[in-house]
Design a protein around this motif. Structure first.
Motif, PDB file in Angstrom:
ATOM      1  N   TYR A  56       0.851  -1.193   0.000  1.00  0.00           N
ATOM      2  CA  TYR A  56       0.000   0.000   0.000  1.00  0.00           C
ATOM      3  C   TYR A  56       0.884   1.239   0.000  1.00  0.00           C
ATOM      4  O   TYR A  56       1.786   1.362   0.827  1.00  0.00           O
ATOM      5  CB  TYR A  56      -0.892  -0.014   1.240  1.00  0.00           C
ATOM      6  CG  TYR A  56      -2.022   0.986   1.269  1.00  0.00           C
ATOM      7  CD1 TYR A  56      -2.572   1.507   0.108  1.00  0.00           C
ATOM      8  CD2 TYR A  56      -2.553   1.406   2.488  1.00  0.00           C
ATOM      9  CE1 TYR A  56      -3.629   2.409   0.162  1.00  0.00           C
ATOM     10  CE2 TYR A  56      -3.612   2.297   2.561  1.00  0.00           C
ATOM     11  CZ  TYR A  56      -4.145   2.800   1.401  1.00  0.00           C
ATOM     12  OH  TYR A  56      -5.189   3.693   1.457  1.00  0.00           O
ATOM     13  N   VAL A 276      -8.315  -2.729 -11.198  1.00  0.00           N
ATOM     14  CA  VAL A 276      -8.119  -3.846 -10.281  1.00  0.00           C
ATOM     15  C   VAL A 276      -8.575  -5.094 -11.029  1.00  0.00           C
ATOM     16  O   VAL A 276      -9.745  -5.189 -11.423  1.00  0.00           O
ATOM     17  CB  VAL A 276      -8.923  -3.677  -8.979  1.00  0.00           C
ATOM     18  CG1 VAL A 276      -8.773  -4.910  -8.090  1.00  0.00           C
ATOM     19  CG2 VAL A 276      -8.458  -2.425  -8.227  1.00  0.00           C
ATOM     20  N   SER A 287      -1.491  -1.869  -8.890  1.00  0.00           N
ATOM     21  CA  SER A 287      -2.648  -1.142  -9.394  1.00  0.00           C
ATOM     22  C   SER A 287      -2.528   0.294  -8.905  1.00  0.00           C
ATOM     23  O   SER A 287      -2.231   0.539  -7.739  1.00  0.00           O
ATOM     24  CB  SER A 287      -3.938  -1.773  -8.871  1.00  0.00           C
ATOM     25  OG  SER A 287      -5.066  -1.005  -9.239  1.00  0.00           O
ATOM     26  N   ASP A 289      -4.515   3.941  -8.538  1.00  0.00           N
ATOM     27  CA  ASP A 289      -5.907   4.386  -8.487  1.00  0.00           C
ATOM     28  C   ASP A 289      -5.975   5.803  -7.905  1.00  0.00           C
ATOM     29  O   ASP A 289      -4.968   6.350  -7.446  1.00  0.00           O
ATOM     30  CB  ASP A 289      -6.720   3.404  -7.641  1.00  0.00           C
ATOM     31  CG  ASP A 289      -8.199   3.422  -7.974  1.00  0.00           C
ATOM     32  OD1 ASP A 289      -8.617   4.219  -8.839  1.00  0.00           O
ATOM     33  OD2 ASP A 289      -8.950   2.635  -7.367  1.00  0.00           O
ATOM     34  N   TYR A 313     -10.865  -1.934  -2.644  1.00  0.00           N
ATOM     35  CA  TYR A 313      -9.908  -1.938  -3.758  1.00  0.00           C
ATOM     36  C   TYR A 313      -8.529  -2.394  -3.281  1.00  0.00           C
ATOM     37  O   TYR A 313      -7.826  -3.140  -3.981  1.00  0.00           O
ATOM     38  CB  TYR A 313      -9.822  -0.546  -4.388  1.00  0.00           C
ATOM     39  CG  TYR A 313     -11.015  -0.185  -5.240  1.00  0.00           C
ATOM     40  CD1 TYR A 313     -11.377  -0.971  -6.325  1.00  0.00           C
ATOM     41  CD2 TYR A 313     -11.773   0.950  -4.972  1.00  0.00           C
ATOM     42  CE1 TYR A 313     -12.472  -0.641  -7.116  1.00  0.00           C
ATOM     43  CE2 TYR A 313     -12.864   1.284  -5.757  1.00  0.00           C
ATOM     44  CZ  TYR A 313     -13.214   0.489  -6.825  1.00  0.00           C
ATOM     45  OH  TYR A 313     -14.296   0.816  -7.597  1.00  0.00           O
ATOM     46  N   LEU A 314      -8.132  -1.937  -2.097  1.00  0.00           N
ATOM     47  CA  LEU A 314      -6.834  -2.327  -1.546  1.00  0.00           C
ATOM     48  C   LEU A 314      -6.784  -3.832  -1.291  1.00  0.00           C
ATOM     49  O   LEU A 314      -5.857  -4.530  -1.739  1.00  0.00           O
ATOM     50  CB  LEU A 314      -6.573  -1.551  -0.255  1.00  0.00           C
ATOM     51  CG  LEU A 314      -5.405  -2.018   0.619  1.00  0.00           C
ATOM     52  CD1 LEU A 314      -4.086  -1.910  -0.136  1.00  0.00           C
ATOM     53  CD2 LEU A 314      -5.353  -1.207   1.922  1.00  0.00           C
ATOM     54  N   THR A 317      -6.926  -5.935  -4.477  1.00  0.00           N
ATOM     55  CA  THR A 317      -5.649  -5.901  -5.197  1.00  0.00           C
ATOM     56  C   THR A 317      -4.663  -6.870  -4.563  1.00  0.00           C
ATOM     57  O   THR A 317      -3.992  -7.647  -5.263  1.00  0.00           O
ATOM     58  CB  THR A 317      -5.071  -4.483  -5.207  1.00  0.00           C
ATOM     59  OG1 THR A 317      -5.964  -3.603  -5.899  1.00  0.00           O
ATOM     60  CG2 THR A 317      -3.712  -4.456  -5.896  1.00  0.00           C
ATOM     61  N   TYR A 324      -1.162  -1.880  -4.108  1.00  0.00           N
ATOM     62  CA  TYR A 324      -2.122  -0.817  -4.416  1.00  0.00           C
ATOM     63  C   TYR A 324      -1.502   0.539  -4.108  1.00  0.00           C
ATOM     64  O   TYR A 324      -1.048   0.778  -2.985  1.00  0.00           O
ATOM     65  CB  TYR A 324      -3.381  -1.023  -3.583  1.00  0.00           C
ATOM     66  CG  TYR A 324      -4.561  -0.145  -3.928  1.00  0.00           C
ATOM     67  CD1 TYR A 324      -5.195  -0.241  -5.158  1.00  0.00           C
ATOM     68  CD2 TYR A 324      -5.064   0.754  -2.989  1.00  0.00           C
ATOM     69  CE1 TYR A 324      -6.303   0.537  -5.455  1.00  0.00           C
ATOM     70  CE2 TYR A 324      -6.178   1.528  -3.268  1.00  0.00           C
ATOM     71  CZ  TYR A 324      -6.801   1.416  -4.500  1.00  0.00           C
ATOM     72  OH  TYR A 324      -7.911   2.191  -4.789  1.00  0.00           O
TER      73      TYR A 324
END
Length: 596
Positions: A56, A276, A287, A289, A313-314, A317, A324
């Motif tokens: 992240y 994603v 990814s 975003d 989304y995190l 991914t 992410y």
């Protein structure tokens, strides 16, 4: 950094971890458990560690375009403001655009505040635009005066300040750099081919006089760098891309090079913007975003992702095997919108409660999401991130073939044990009726042994509202499945896998696992022109056929009800008996119908 060119080469190659000595081992209070903490401290010197383990990161798009906020000559342009000089946006005159630097004075910029926000959000490193396609350097470049120190009243180097703030807070730091496009430097892609005096300029001139020296600067003058994020290689000659990779690896042996350097020269792959993937991808990839719809600041853009959306989304991914990186866009004063700060800190508090779901987590053995959420793995443990909490007190887990030693709901460092029932090939978890976490609840499964085996056949959950099955998981017979990518607004990318040619006698066939007999409402996610007849049938002879209009955007269209009379493995086939010369389908949705 938008993927606007079809000839962009996205690079991917295996990453070789290079270990360098760690001068000082920082105390990692955010780690869970002494053993895990010691293990991660020992890895702090490894190349790519924060990328592969941290999962992240924060992306920051900030520059002269932030001062404009998507307004040019009094008119608002909707889309990505970094492209204001492009004909698809404001078609801004290059000299007039460069003059914006005279009023660019972001007095509210606070490097420590931004770094602290990233840390509070649970992000492990920051990547920021050192130079975007407009050619303006957001640091003190010695080889080109068009930079924030020499051309603005701000007259400070915010990159130096941010790199130091990241170091103080134990975050990684790195740069975005537009290596091919530079619209205000003669000779570069997208720029004039003559200078102000009319002298011819080539890409070679731009590369050796600006691009290469600036990459030397950002890799030499800002301490340890986690990675350099190159972008839009277009048709840059391979020799130039190779030279940039060599410079980065020479000056920063621990730094990664993004796949968008071109020619498969990167250390990892970057997917398309705002993408994603629906299925697991092997190797190192990321990814990228946005927190709203745009990368740079746009005055009108209030379409923020909620904390739950960001976490979904995190997690998804990570569950697909990736990292992410989420973008924020400070405004022209250097301020970050309050909604962004509040959203990131709220999602960061969730991560602090469940760090094991994010840091060091590996991909789901199912290789795709499940109707109620997604799964990540930590050695012999599976963590179920439940996006949609079932109201019945039962959570259905299909296809798990490895025996579970224990199961429980995570609550900080505590685990609330729950019962497990095996019903055929389905594992049923007895869960509380009330969801434990207001955002996303987490269930821990401790498996017997490290070998986790799963039958990842698509399954229809008997309770969760909608089972959406992408065409990527189906067999295409006499038709073609492809990935469609398009822009809603200029630079706002969407991606769907879809099937074409069904109107020519093709069929798309899913194999699904059905837990028990039941009835489902069928919808198809389609786009196209005119009225189309769709036919859905099962291996038991059940059939629903209907005519529905198709529009230019993907929308769900109801087809009818279908019943499964027997539990177990079934097929669902979709065809197009009439119409549909310009119609695509991306998914089928199956919603269980409840009868008393």
């Amino acid at each position: 950094m938008e993927n606007l060119f079809r000839n962009i080469v996205y690079g991917s190659m295996a990453l070789t971890l290079l270990t360098t000595p760690v001068a000082a081992q920082q105390k990692m209070n955010e780690m869970w458990g002494n053993g895990q903490q010691a293990k991660e401290i020992n890895k702090m010197g490894e190349r790519g560690h924060l990328f592969e383990w941290g999962n992240y990161a924060m992306f920051i798009h900030w520059g002269l375009y932030s001062q404009l906020g998507n307004i040019w000559n009094g008119k608002t342009y909707y889309g990505i403001g970094e492209w204001m000089m492009d004909a698809n946006m404001g078609n801004a005159d290059k000299d007039e655009y460069k003059a914006v630097a005279r009023s660019f004075n972001p007095q509210n910029f606070d490097a420590m505040k931004i770094a602290q926000l990233a840390k509070d959000a649970g992000m492990k490193y920051i990547i920021i635009t050192s130079k975007h396609h407009d050619g303006f350097a957001m640091y003190h470049s010695q080889c080109d005066k068009f930079n924030i120190v020499d051309s603005t009243p701000f007259a400070r180097d915010p990159m130096k300040e941010l790199s130091e703030a990241c170091k103080q807070l134990g975050l990684g730091f790195g740069f975005y750099y537009s290596h091919n496009q530079d619209w205000t430097t003669p000779g570069a892609s997208g720029a004039a081919k003559v200078d102000a005096e009319g002298n011819p300029k080539t890409f070679d001139d731009y590369f050796h006089e600006k691009c290469l020296p600036q990459v030397e600067e950002i890799t030499r003058n800002y301490g340890d760098i986690e990675l350099i994020w190159f972008d839009t290689p277009g048709n840059i000659p391979q020799k130039y891309a190779e030279k940039l990779v060599e410079v980065v690896h020479r000056n920063q042996p621990r730094a990664l090079v993004s796949g968008r350097i071109g020619y498969n020269l990167g250390d990892y792959q970057t997917l398309g913007d705002m993408e994603v993937p629906p299925e697991n991808i092997n190797g190192l990839w990321e990814s990228v975003d946005v927190t709203n719809d745009a990368w740079g600041y746009a005055w009108y853009d209030q379409n923020w992702k909620s904390p739950k959306q960001i976490l979904k989304y995190l997690i998804s991914t990570i569950a697909r095997g990736g990292t992410y990186m989420l973008n924020i866009g400070p405004d022209g004063t250097g301020s970050i919108p309050d909604f962004v700060s509040n959203t990131l800190r709220t999602s960061g508090k969730w991560i602090a409660r469940y760090p094991q779901v994010i840091y060091g987590a590996g991909p789901s053995p199912w290789q795709h999401s499940l109707p109620w959420g997604d799964v990540v793995r930590q050695e012999n443990k599976l963590y179920l991130a439940v996006y949609e909490w079932p109201a019945s007190g039962k959570l259905y887990l299909p296809g798990l073939q490895t025996e579970i030693a224990s199961a429980g709901i995570c609550n900080g460092n505590k685990i609330q044990r729950i019962k497990i029932v095996q019903e055929g090939s389905w594992t049923v978890l007895q869960i509380p009726f009330r969801k434990p976490d207001p955002i996303i609840s987490v269930i821990e499964l401790v498996m017997k042994g490290n070998e986790i085996t799963v039958d990842n056949t698509q399954a229809l959950d008997p309770e969760i509202g909608t089972n959406e099955l992408s065409v990527i998981f189906a067999e295409a017979k006499d038709c073609h499945v492809y990935k469609s990518s398009w822009m809603e607004k200029f630079g706002e990318w969407k991606h769907e896998y879809c099937v074409s040619n069904l109107n020519r006698g093709g069929k798309i066939i899913w194999t699904v696992d059905v837990k028990s007999p039941g009835t489902y409402q069928v919808e198809l996610k389609v786009r196209g022109n005119g009225r189309v007849v769709w036919k859905v049938e099962t291996d038991e002879g059940q059939m629903a056929q209907n005519q529905q209009s198709a529009s230019s955007i993907f929308c769900k269209r109801p087809i009818g009800w279908i019943r499964f009379d027997k539990p177990g493995r079934h097929t669902i086939t979709v065809s197009m008996p009439e119409g549909g010369e310009q119609a695509d389908m991306s998914a089928i949705s199956m919603t269980p119908i409840y009868f008393e």
